[in-house]
Design a protein around this motif. Structure first.
Motif: not given
Length: 378
Positions: A10-11, A13, A160-164
């Motif tokens: 996401m974003d 990164e 820092d992200n929902d994926h991880t």
């Protein structure tokens, strides 16, 4: 030169996939000690105290109740304190990992004594022994809560992200599955190798068998905890943490005003109550009511857990048209079928074959209903 694979998330990164996998595995393994202890606690605590140590049913139940009360009180306390731990050690090591280390030490220093005969007081009155075991039970439950809360609260610290975060949660659940299967398989192996578990029932002479089971599974849990502390590095962004806490306090105030939270909490609590009561009492039902041999104490809970896993897989593949309410209704129907069957049947075919069907029905109901209850009502 080692090639480095990167994954777009996401974003826009990028993260090193190898690093991400190390993080996920290192994090997931950090709750194995808690998982194996919880499996032993809920499945075999009453069996050990009532059938092996020969405490009365009332005394064994009171000891388990003491543990659950301490767990209920210590869980919010640990959550509150772990958010506000700020000292030189936590700055260097990480506040969550510091609480995890504290909890691990408590669990390792207390749990083996719970599944052992009273050292130096085995011939004392049972009520006197209760104080001995209650002390270790309280230490264990405080430590268990510290490990659980600190481990869960590490997810937003590490990702820092929902994926991880989703992957971290999935890996954590995967190790929980492994831990429960490992406990039941080791229990069956120890009971099978050390005696005629297909013919004999559990009794006072089996205390050393449970002690060996505890040593084996806790040895694996200790290694897993060491790997976790060596491989996971916690971020120490305390200023950001304080800002998030200020923002979170406002969010929590608004969240507590939502009736849906209390509805879901009530449904989830009821579901967990059914699941925990079944997990705790079924081993005693197998031994005292059905008169089954020691083998059933390992094989039937294993069948229950495998049925739960199968239900989880089927539920993930279910069409989207099937709502969570429908899932929950199906799980409730499975549970009621299993309990009614328990009430009606006691013949030889039931004891030999159908008890496994009943066990699977109950745990399928627990898995489906719990998963449905954790999401807001539609």
């Amino acid at each position: 030169m080692r090639s480095v694979f990167r994954e777009k998330i996401m974003d826009n990164e990028f993260v090193d996939i190898s690093t991400s996998l190390r993080l996920q595995l290192g994090y997931g393994i950090g709750h194995v000690l808690n998982d194996v202890c919880a499996s032993l606690w809920f499945t075999y605590f009453l069996v050990f105290f009532h059938l092996v140590l020969e405490f009365s049913a009332s005394q064994a139940g009171k000891l388990m109740l003491i543990g659950q009360i301490v767990d209920a009180l210590s869980t919010p306390f640990v959550g509150y304190c772990s958010d506000r731990t700020d000292n030189i050690v936590s700055l260097r090591y990480g506040r969550r990992k510091l609480w995890h280390l504290f909890g691990t030490a408590c669990v390792l220093g207390s749990f083996p004594f719970i599944f052992s005969e009273c050292i130096g007081c085995a011939l004392s009155h049972k009520w006197a022994q209760m104080f001995y075991f209650a002390a270790f039970i309280m230490i264990f439950q405080i430590g268990w809560a510290a490990v659980q809360i600190s481990h869960l609260s590490l997810i937003p610290e590490l990702a820092d992200n929902d994926h991880t975060r989703t992957h971290l949660t999935a890996v954590r659940y995967g190790f929980t599955v492994f831990s429960n299967l490992f406990v039941y398989i080791i229990t069956w192996v120890v009971l099978h190798v050390t005696g005629e578990c297909d013919k004999q029932q559990v009794g006072p002479g089996d205390a050393w068998k449970f002690r060996h089971i505890v040593y084996i599974v806790m040895g694996v849990g200790l290694v897993a905890s060491i790997v976790f502390h060596l491989s996971v590095r916690e971020k120490n962004s305390y200023q950001c943490q304080e800002q998030l806490m200020e923002h979170g306090n406002q969010t929590h105030c608004s969240f507590f005003r939502r009736p849906i939270m209390y509805q879901v909490a009530g449904i989830y609590m009821s579901t967990r109550l059914v699941a925990n009561v079944a997990q705790v009492l079924i081993p005693l039902y197998l031994h005292l009511t059905l008169g089954l041999a020691a083998r059933a104490l390992a094989v039937v809970p294993l069948a229950m857990y495998l049925g739960s896993l199968a239900a989880a897989g089927v539920q993930r593949l279910a069409p989207r048209a099937i709502t969570r309410k429908m899932h929950y209704a199906f799980g409730t129907a499975c549970a009621m079928t299993g309990f009614v069957w328990i009430h009606l049947e006691f013949d030889d075919n039931y004891k030999t074959y159908y008890i496994y069907v009943v066990a699977v029905l109950i745990d399928v109901a627990e898995n489906v209903s719990e998963d449905s209850a954790t999401a807001p009502l539609e």
